[in-house]
Design a protein around this motif. Structure first.
Motif, short mmCIF file in Angstrom:
data_model
loop_
_atom_site.label_atom_id
_atom_site.label_comp_id
_atom_site.label_asym_id
_atom_site.label_seq_id
_atom_site.Cartn_x
_atom_site.Cartn_y
_atom_site.Cartn_z
N THR A 98 0.70 -1.20 0.00
CA THR A 98 0.09 0.02 0.11
C THR A 98 0.92 1.26 0.02
OG1 THR A 98 -1.85 1.29 1.11
CG2 THR A 98 -0.31 -0.10 2.54
N VAL A 99 0.60 1.96 -1.05
CA VAL A 99 1.30 3.35 -1.00
C VAL A 99 0.11 4.62 -0.79
CG1 VAL A 99 3.09 2.56 -2.32
CG2 VAL A 99 1.03 3.69 -3.63
N SER A 100 1.01 5.54 -0.25
CA SER A 100 -0.22 6.94 0.39
C SER A 100 0.74 8.03 0.27
CB SER A 100 -0.67 6.50 1.84
OG SER A 100 -1.79 7.37 2.04
N ASN A 101 -0.06 9.25 0.27
CA ASN A 101 0.42 10.42 0.55
C ASN A 101 -0.18 11.19 1.79
OD1 ASN A 101 1.65 12.96 0.39
ND2 ASN A 101 0.36 13.72 -1.14
N ASP A 102 0.19 10.96 2.90
CA ASP A 102 -0.46 11.52 4.00
C ASP A 102 -0.09 12.77 4.50
OD1 ASP A 102 -2.17 9.21 4.38
OD2 ASP A 102 -1.17 8.13 5.84
N ALA A 103 0.43 13.56 3.49
CA ALA A 103 1.13 14.97 3.90
C ALA A 103 -0.35 15.78 4.03
CB ALA A 103 1.93 15.49 2.73
N TRP A 104 -1.44 15.49 3.32
CA TRP A 104 -2.66 16.06 3.35
C TRP A 104 -3.00 16.40 4.93
CZ3 TRP A 104 -4.66 18.47 -0.88
CH2 TRP A 104 -4.24 17.93 -2.27
N PHE A 105 -2.59 15.46 5.74
CA PHE A 105 -3.22 15.56 7.01
C PHE A 105 -2.21 15.98 8.31
CE2 PHE A 105 -5.19 12.34 4.45
CZ PHE A 105 -6.33 12.83 4.17
N GLY A 106 -1.03 16.30 7.60
CA GLY A 106 -0.04 17.09 8.52
C GLY A 106 0.17 16.02 10.10
N PHE A 145 -5.06 -11.39 6.25
CA PHE A 145 -4.50 -12.02 5.24
C PHE A 145 -3.32 -12.92 5.20
CE2 PHE A 145 -7.93 -9.14 3.91
CZ PHE A 145 -8.49 -9.79 3.19
N GLY A 146 -2.59 -13.00 6.35
CA GLY A 146 -1.30 -13.69 6.74
C GLY A 146 -0.44 -13.50 5.49
N ARG A 147 -0.18 -12.12 5.30
CA ARG A 147 0.90 -11.73 4.36
C ARG A 147 1.74 -10.36 4.99
NH1 ARG A 147 -0.22 -16.09 2.94
NH2 ARG A 147 -0.32 -16.59 0.83
N PRO A 148 3.11 -10.58 4.47
CA PRO A 148 3.79 -9.40 5.18
C PRO A 148 3.28 -8.15 4.02
CG PRO A 148 5.28 -11.31 4.47
CD PRO A 148 3.89 -11.48 4.04
N LEU A 149 3.47 -6.96 4.61
CA LEU A 149 2.78 -5.64 3.97
C LEU A 149 3.87 -4.53 3.80
CD1 LEU A 149 -0.57 -4.00 3.95
CD2 LEU A 149 1.37 -2.69 4.81
N LEU A 150 4.17 -3.98 2.57
CA LEU A 150 5.03 -2.96 2.50
C LEU A 150 3.97 -1.63 2.61
CD1 LEU A 150 7.30 -4.29 -0.31
CD2 LEU A 150 7.44 -4.84 2.36
N ARG A 151 4.49 -0.69 3.46
CA ARG A 151 3.66 0.65 3.32
C ARG A 151 4.65 1.91 2.89
NH1 ARG A 151 1.19 4.88 6.63
NH2 ARG A 151 -0.85 5.35 5.51
N SER A 152 4.74 2.43 1.82
CA SER A 152 5.49 3.54 1.54
C SER A 152 4.81 4.94 1.20
CB SER A 152 6.18 3.12 0.21
OG SER A 152 6.98 4.27 -0.28
N THR A 153 5.00 5.69 1.96
CA THR A 153 4.39 7.18 2.05
C THR A 153 5.37 8.30 1.72
OG1 THR A 153 4.72 7.38 4.13
CG2 THR A 153 2.91 6.17 3.79
N ASN A 154 4.78 9.53 1.51
CA ASN A 154 5.52 10.79 1.07
C ASN A 154 6.31 10.99 2.15
OD1 ASN A 154 6.62 13.08 0.09
ND2 ASN A 154 4.33 14.06 0.24
N ASN A 155 5.48 11.36 3.55
CA ASN A 155 6.18 11.86 4.54
C ASN A 155 5.80 10.88 5.72
OD1 ASN A 155 3.45 12.29 4.88
ND2 ASN A 155 3.61 14.49 5.53
N GLY A 156 5.45 9.79 5.87
CA GLY A 156 5.36 8.82 6.90
C GLY A 156 3.79 8.71 6.90
N ILE A 157 3.41 7.61 7.71
CA ILE A 157 4.35 6.39 8.44
C ILE A 157 4.82 5.16 7.25
CG2 ILE A 157 4.53 4.70 9.94
CD1 ILE A 157 2.33 6.19 11.54
#
Length: 526
Positions: A422-430, A449-461
């Motif tokens: 899952t990728v996101s840009n949560d910079a909208w929410f400071g 779902f028993g799977r490792p998950l990668l989460r990449s975002t613009n400014n975290g998390i």
């Protein structure tokens, strides 16, 4: 409106404002935010709703709905207050108007728990509220909240339990099942209090037995391995660019941003898979083909794969898509990796209202900048799409808001799926609690779902999560950096991943059957 009706309305409003039960309901609702990330006091969900449930007894349907509505309004007012950050900072509206919009959103969301309370009271006998019915009606109302007007299933009670013993139920019955158990525990607490108050020891048996059974099962499930570690690993690098939202779509920042991601990647090509966040490339895909070719060749030379968020524009249909594409990823000697409209891509299906599409846009867009945010006219990708393939691994992608919809994930899960992305840009929410809640939801998906998950975002998390829903590694918010780690791959499936919709139906039907039994026993003991 007549003078009499106005006076009646004012009298009713005054009565509501001085009503102690109303204030108690509102304050307990406000406090529920502390059960969720970043506060993560999960135990609060196991008794705070019971305070309101206790006062629902002996109330007619409308009054029950009113008390629950007030509670839920407080719950959402504090829980999704982070939404106001984006409206206030980027909506271009006066403060009073932006607060008014938040008020309307919270009032709307509060209707669903109120519906659950109303139905519970309506189908109970007139003398006593049958709280056992609250659990199935709550699940029905929460399902409606997740689908009506595209759905907003944020703050479902089960998410608060990701770090509690109840989390062990996730691979079996999912977050929806954990929500049901949270409601059941709260109902049992109310039943225990009423039994003690009425000095009725006989009616203590069933609520105590249910709480004991849930507790015992949660610890028993801790020893169940739904999936197995294969012994294989893959090295990943997640790039966090930390580009301020205020400049992200400025034309003069397009190349500096793209060069930043390329520079951060160059020293990390020893990773098998490199992830850039949502819309990391702030340009439409056809317009930056030279840049994408350069990145593709660089990844190919280093035997790596890069997955990045980008906006695509279809010149034939004149549609924009919020997409993910794979660069590099050489599978054989003749493979050239990326080229425009390569099928190793994903287009977001579940779009966020206002942020990614504007309903009734002909009417709303002229009103305020809020309805003309950058890139708010996307088209939907297909509900079911192929997994992305990178370094011979099948990766199931979900873009931003989509991680909150487990049924969509289940529809795209295959036996070959190795990782969730899952990728996101949560910079909208400071610096609000919104990104932390978003991360909490992602962790629940990994566990369900028993799977490792990668989460990449613009400014975290930005983080890597294992198949137990635990953090493997993460990097701080609001910092430019790269998260590098190895991920253990697994095989097997969880029960919930096989039948998520069936489990939802069963979690509604079984309590209704259980209710008949419990009501019969309570009548006998009285």
């Amino acid at each position: 409106m007549t003078k009499v009706s106005i006076l009646t309305l004012l009298s009713s409003l005054k009565s509501s404002l001085v009503n102690k039960k109303n204030w108690l309901s509102f304050i307990t609702g406000l406090s529920l935010v502390f059960a969720y990330a970043p506060f993560s006091q999960w135990y609060l969900s196991l008794f705070i709703p019971a305070i309101v449930f206790y006062h629902l007894a002996k109330q007619p349907p409308k009054k029950s709905a009113k008390l629950m509505f007030i509670f839920a309004f407080g719950w959402f007012a504090s829980g999704i207050s982070w939404v106001h950050v984006s409206i206030d900072q980027f909506g271009g509206l006066p403060l009073t108007v932006s607060l008014g919009l938040m008020l309307l959103l919270c009032l709307y969301l509060a209707l669903f728990p109120a519906l659950a309370a109303y139905l519970t009271a309506y189908f109970s006998n007139k003398k006593q509220l049958n709280l056992w019915l609250l659990m199935p009606f709550w699940l029905i109302s929460e399902y409606l909240r997740s689908v009506v007007f595209t759905g907003f299933p944020w703050l479902s009670l089960g998410y608060s339990q990701i770090d509690s013993p109840l989390a062990k139920f996730a691979p079996l019955i999912g977050e929806v099942g954990i929500t049901a158990l949270v409601i059941l525990i709260n109902v049992c607490l109310v039943k225990i209090v009423y039994s003690l108050k009425q000095n009725s020891k006989n009616t203590l048996t069933y609520p105590i037995a249910l709480i004991f059974m849930i507790t015992t099962l949660s610890y028993g499930l801790a020893n169940v391995n739904w999936v197995q570690v294969t012994g294989k690993t893959t090295k990943v690098a997640l790039v966090q660019g930390n580009v301020a939202q205020s400049i992200k779509w400025a034309p003069e920042q397009e190349w500096p941003t793209m060069l930043k991601y390329l520079d951060l990647t160059r020293v990390n090509y020893d990773a098998d898979i490199i992830i850039w966040p949502e819309s990391a490339i702030p340009a439409v895909e056809p317009a930056v083909q030279d840049y994408l070719s350069t990145v593709n060749q660089s990844a190919l030379l280093n035997n790596s794969a890069i997955i990045t968020g980008i906006l695509n524009y279809n010149f034939e249909t004149k549609e924009y898509f919020n997409s993910l594409i794979v660069l590099g990823n050489k599978q054989d000697e003749d493979e050239q990796g990326y080229y425009y409209n390569h099928n190793n891509r994903y287009s977001k299906n579940h779009l966020l209202p206002i942020g990614e599409f504007v309903p009734f846009q002909e009417l709303l867009r002229p009103i305020a900048p809020l309805f003309n945010l950058p890139m708010s006219s996307f088209s939907r990708g297909n509900y079911m799409q192929h997994n992305l393939i990178a370094k011979n691994l099948h990766i199931l992608p979900l873009l931003c808001f989509e991680i909150a919809f487990p049924h969509q994930l289940a529809a795209n899960l295959t036996k070959q799926t190795s990782l969730l992305l899952t990728v996101s840009n949560d910079a909208w929410f400071g610096n609000s609690h919104g990104p932390h809640q978003h991360m909490e939801i992602a962790r629940m998906r990994a566990l369900e779902f028993g799977r490792p998950l990668l989460r990449s975002t613009n400014n975290g998390i930005t983080a890597v999560i294992d198949h137990h829903g635990n953090f493997i590694a993460r990097i701080p918010q609001f910092e430019e950096g790269v998260l590098k780690t190895e991920v253990e791959l697994v095989t097997g499936v969880t029960l919930y991943s096989l039948w998520p919709r069936l489990i939802l139906v069963l979690m509604i039907i079984i309590p209704l059957i259980l209710n008949v039994f419990l009501q019969t026993q309570e009548k006998k003991e009285h």
